[in-house]
Enzyme design. Structure first.
Site, PDB file in Angstrom:
ATOM      1  N   LYS A 125      43.609  42.469  26.845  1.00  0.00           N
ATOM      2  CA  LYS A 125      42.336  42.986  27.355  1.00  0.00           C
ATOM      3  C   LYS A 125      41.792  44.142  26.518  1.00  0.00           C
ATOM      4  O   LYS A 125      40.585  44.415  26.546  1.00  0.00           O
ATOM      5  CB  LYS A 125      42.507  43.447  28.799  1.00  0.00           C
ATOM      6  CG  LYS A 125      42.890  42.350  29.782  1.00  0.00           C
ATOM      7  CD  LYS A 125      41.708  41.550  30.227  1.00  0.00           C
ATOM      8  CE  LYS A 125      42.041  40.629  31.391  1.00  0.00           C
ATOM      9  NZ  LYS A 125      40.877  39.888  31.877  1.00  0.00           N
ATOM     10  N   SER A 162      41.885  43.794  38.519  1.00  0.00           N
ATOM     11  CA  SER A 162      43.178  43.877  39.201  1.00  0.00           C
ATOM     12  C   SER A 162      44.156  44.728  38.414  1.00  0.00           C
ATOM     13  O   SER A 162      45.241  45.033  38.901  1.00  0.00           O
ATOM     14  CB  SER A 162      43.754  42.471  39.398  1.00  0.00           C
ATOM     15  OG  SER A 162      43.994  41.865  38.136  1.00  0.00           O
TER      16      SER A 162
END
Length: 311
Positions: free
Chosen positions: A51, A76
């Site tokens: 990410k 999350s």
């Protein structure tokens, strides 16, 4: 629609800010699958997950006025940590809306990178982040529907094919679809004959149903899975790219995910969270198809509290 040119531009933008992660092999796994298997270790990336690529690309692409106002997202965990890190690198503010049942290790990581964390019920993440965006004038950096995020995630595949150019198969996990879509763009452009696979928990199989029906399906509500990073629904632009580039989804059960995560820990001595371990579980599920082939799996992250080890 994200293109190879977008991914190459992202690679230029984030070069020197993220790691060129290693590709590891295992003779034991090669023997098990009857294939030559390569593991692209994004679990060793900045913030412990791929990410970092997409978040860094999105933040560094902001103009100065937008950057000054700060950024917001919902996550999350891994994207939230990545955006918090990227925002800190640029010296701007960051707010991350997280589900109140997210693993503590991921909440702590986001805060550790300096972001403001807002905990809400999982169903309220979108509405809360939209409200904060409006009230504070923040720029939304969506975890997977942002084109800069998709292009940034695709840089992992760009590196992989530079290091191992003659692959027959590549598999990534799929949740929202940012990495899977970016990988599909790169893979289909640079190696058109390569099979593009996506690994998904059976408990949250909206991507599998979407690709099977040709219509994007809603996310599975109130699902329970060790793959906490894959609980979100498949994004709209992501679905379009998966269809365009003919991605095949392989679903795996919870025990197979946990077994795979434990295997990485015990045999390769690396930490791979269950969401990421879906790739090995998927390869094991279709092992007869892989014999004699050169296969790569993208290990997407290693951020875990190890609660699954007791399973």
């Amino acid at each position: 629609m994200t293109t190879l040119a977008d991914v190459r531009a992202a690679a230029d933008r984030i070069r020197g800010r993220v790691h060129h992660t290693p590709v590891l092999t295992s003779a034991t796994l090669d023997r098990e699958l009857g294939a030559r298997v390569f593991a692209k270790c994004e679990n060793l990336q900045k913030v412990g997950a791929f990410k970092a690529r997409g978040a860094c690309n999105a933040v560094m692409a902001l103009d100065d006025a937008a950057a000054k106002r700060g950024v917001v997202t919902h996550s999350s965990g891994n994207h939230g940590a990545a955006l918090a890190w990227a925002a800190r690198e640029r010296g701007i503010g960051c707010v991350v809306v997280m589900p109140n049942n997210a693993p503590k290790v991921k909440i702590d990581a986001v805060r550790g990178y300096g972001a403001e964390v807002v905990l809400v019920e999982a169903a309220q993440r979108d509405a809360t982040s939209a409200r904060l965006q409006h009230e504070r004038g923040l720029t939304m950096v969506h975890p997977f529907e942002n084109p800069f995020v998709i292009a940034g995630q695709g840089t992992a595949a760009l590196e992989l094919l530079a290091d191992v150019p003659d692959l027959d198969v590549v598999v990534t996990p799929v949740g929202g679809g940012g990495l899977c879509a970016g990988t599909a763009v790169v893979g289909r452009a640079l190696r058109p004959q390569m099979a593009l696979l996506a690994a998904e928990p059976k408990a949250v199989d909206d991507a599998a149903r979407s690709l099977a029906t040709g219509v994007r399906q809603p996310r599975v509500e109130n699902a329970k899975s060790w793959g906490d990073g894959l609980m979100t629904g498949l994004g709209e632009p992501n679905f379009a790219l998966l269809v365009q580039h003919r991605v095949r989804v392989v679903t795996v059960d919870e025990q197979a995910m946990v077994d795979a995560a434990r295997w990485f820990l015990e045999r390769m001595k690396i930490v791979v969270e269950p969401s990421s371990a879906t790739v090995l579980a998927a390869l094991r599920a279709i092992a007869p198809e892989l014999r004699g082939k050169r296969v790569a799996m993208v290990l997407t992250g290693g951020n875990t509290d190890f609660a699954w080890l007791s399973r």
